[in-house]
Design an enzyme around this catalytic site. Structure first.
Site, mmCIF file in Angstrom:
data_model
loop_
_atom_site.group_PDB
_atom_site.id
_atom_site.type_symbol
_atom_site.label_atom_id
_atom_site.label_comp_id
_atom_site.label_asym_id
_atom_site.label_seq_id
_atom_site.Cartn_x
_atom_site.Cartn_y
_atom_site.Cartn_z
ATOM 1 N N ASP A 66 0.767 9.852 -3.491
ATOM 2 C CA ASP A 66 -0.402 10.885 -4.059
ATOM 3 C C ASP A 66 -1.305 10.270 -5.112
ATOM 4 O OD1 ASP A 66 -1.611 12.985 -5.096
ATOM 5 O OD2 ASP A 66 0.280 14.132 -5.699
ATOM 6 N N LEU A 67 -2.391 9.806 -4.511
ATOM 7 C CA LEU A 67 -3.081 9.190 -5.429
ATOM 8 C C LEU A 67 -3.623 9.889 -6.614
ATOM 9 C CD1 LEU A 67 -5.446 7.027 -2.778
ATOM 10 C CD2 LEU A 67 -3.308 6.544 -3.868
ATOM 11 N N HIS A 88 11.761 3.018 -0.437
ATOM 12 C CA HIS A 88 12.258 1.883 0.352
ATOM 13 C C HIS A 88 13.519 2.233 0.444
ATOM 14 C CE1 HIS A 88 9.024 -0.923 -1.302
ATOM 15 N NE2 HIS A 88 8.352 -0.086 -0.394
ATOM 16 N N GLY A 112 2.614 4.717 2.813
ATOM 17 C CA GLY A 112 3.873 4.948 2.790
ATOM 18 C C GLY A 112 4.311 5.582 4.332
ATOM 19 N N ASP A 143 3.457 -1.314 1.245
ATOM 20 C CA ASP A 143 4.901 -1.275 1.178
ATOM 21 C C ASP A 143 5.619 -0.474 2.184
ATOM 22 O OD1 ASP A 143 3.832 1.285 0.608
ATOM 23 O OD2 ASP A 143 4.812 1.434 -1.340
#
Length: 259
Positions: A66-67, A88, A112, A143
């Site tokens: 969420d930028l 991750h 993501g 990522d």
């Protein structure tokens, strides 16, 4: 199973369904949502479900971090580290789960969310689904396992093309590249069909096969075949092997129990 704010988790007929639900941000992840994914996938790794389905709500899959919670300076490193560390662990849980995992990409999978989509053993796309690497648009690196999965799936040269050019990949192109398994016009029905198929299958054999594939990338041929020998011999101790063999020499389909 814990209660979640941004996920729903349901278990029916040996299938565990995880549905991401933070629609106000297009299922983008803040630290809390990423932590919920970590917890939910850890629980499902250990439970007695025989298939895990991960999808989104109302035509939205997952659009990455969420930028809106970021400031655009070095102070964001801590926030991104928090989101990434939880995400991750969730992806490791899905990729290494001792049962089939189906990711049902019912919309945009970016950042993501791209890595989450690729973590499935089977990746089913809706016709209007779209995959996007997305990180270069905000000056970030990949990522969510994306830099691990991409070269293994499409090769190093194509992986660099996807990441550096950062062009959206539609559903049909994703299948052609090997990023996804298939596109379904009847997405919900096909997702249920796949889940039911896996839930009725030889779960321990599925899990062991996943493990062989996952670990085989780091072994030479002799070591991998030795692991295959150990695994296939070990499967003869399962009830599903006995059921499968009886059905092979008899009539009808085997009724596997996942044991």
């Amino acid at each position: 199973m814990a209660e979640f704010e941004h996920l729903s988790v349901e278990r029916t007929d040996d299938v565990a369904r995880v549905r991401m639900d933070r629609l106000e941000t297009h299922n983008s992840m803040n630290p809390a949502m990423a932590a919920e994914l970590r917890t939910a996938t850890a629980d499902l790794y250990e439970d007695d479900s025989r298939c895990v389905v991960l999808t989104g709500t109302d035509g939205v899959f997952n659009t990455g971090a969420d930028l809106s919670v970021l400031s655009g300076d070095a102070s964001d490193g801590r926030t991104l580290r928090s989101i990434a560390s939880s995400l991750h662990r969730a992806i490791e849980n899905l990729a290494r789960a001792p049962k089939p995992v189906v990711t049902g990409v019912n919309g945009v999978a970016a950042g993501g969310g791209f890595g989450l989509a690729l973590s499935g053993d089977i990746v089913l796309l809706a016709e209007d689904a779209r995959l996007e690497f997305a990180y270069p648009r905000v000056g970030l690196t990949g990522d969510a396992g994306s830099t691990f999965f991409l070269p293994k799936i499409v090769g190093l040269r194509r992986a660099k093309e996807i990441a550096l050019l950062d062009e959206p990949i539609d559903a049909e192109a994703a299948v052609e590249m090997g990023l996804a398994t298939e596109v379904a016009s009847d997405f919900d029905e096909r997702l249920d069909e796949l889940a039911a198929k896996f839930a009725d299958g030889p779960t321990r054999a599925y899990g062991a096969t996943k493990r062989l594939f996952n670990r085989g990338q780091g072994r030479d041929l002799s070591a991998q075949m030795a692991a295959e020998t150990d695994s296939i011999a070990r499967m003869t101790t399962t009830a599903d092997f006995e059921r499968g063999l009886d059905a092979f020499f008899g009539e009808g389909e085997p009724e596997f129990e996942g044991k």
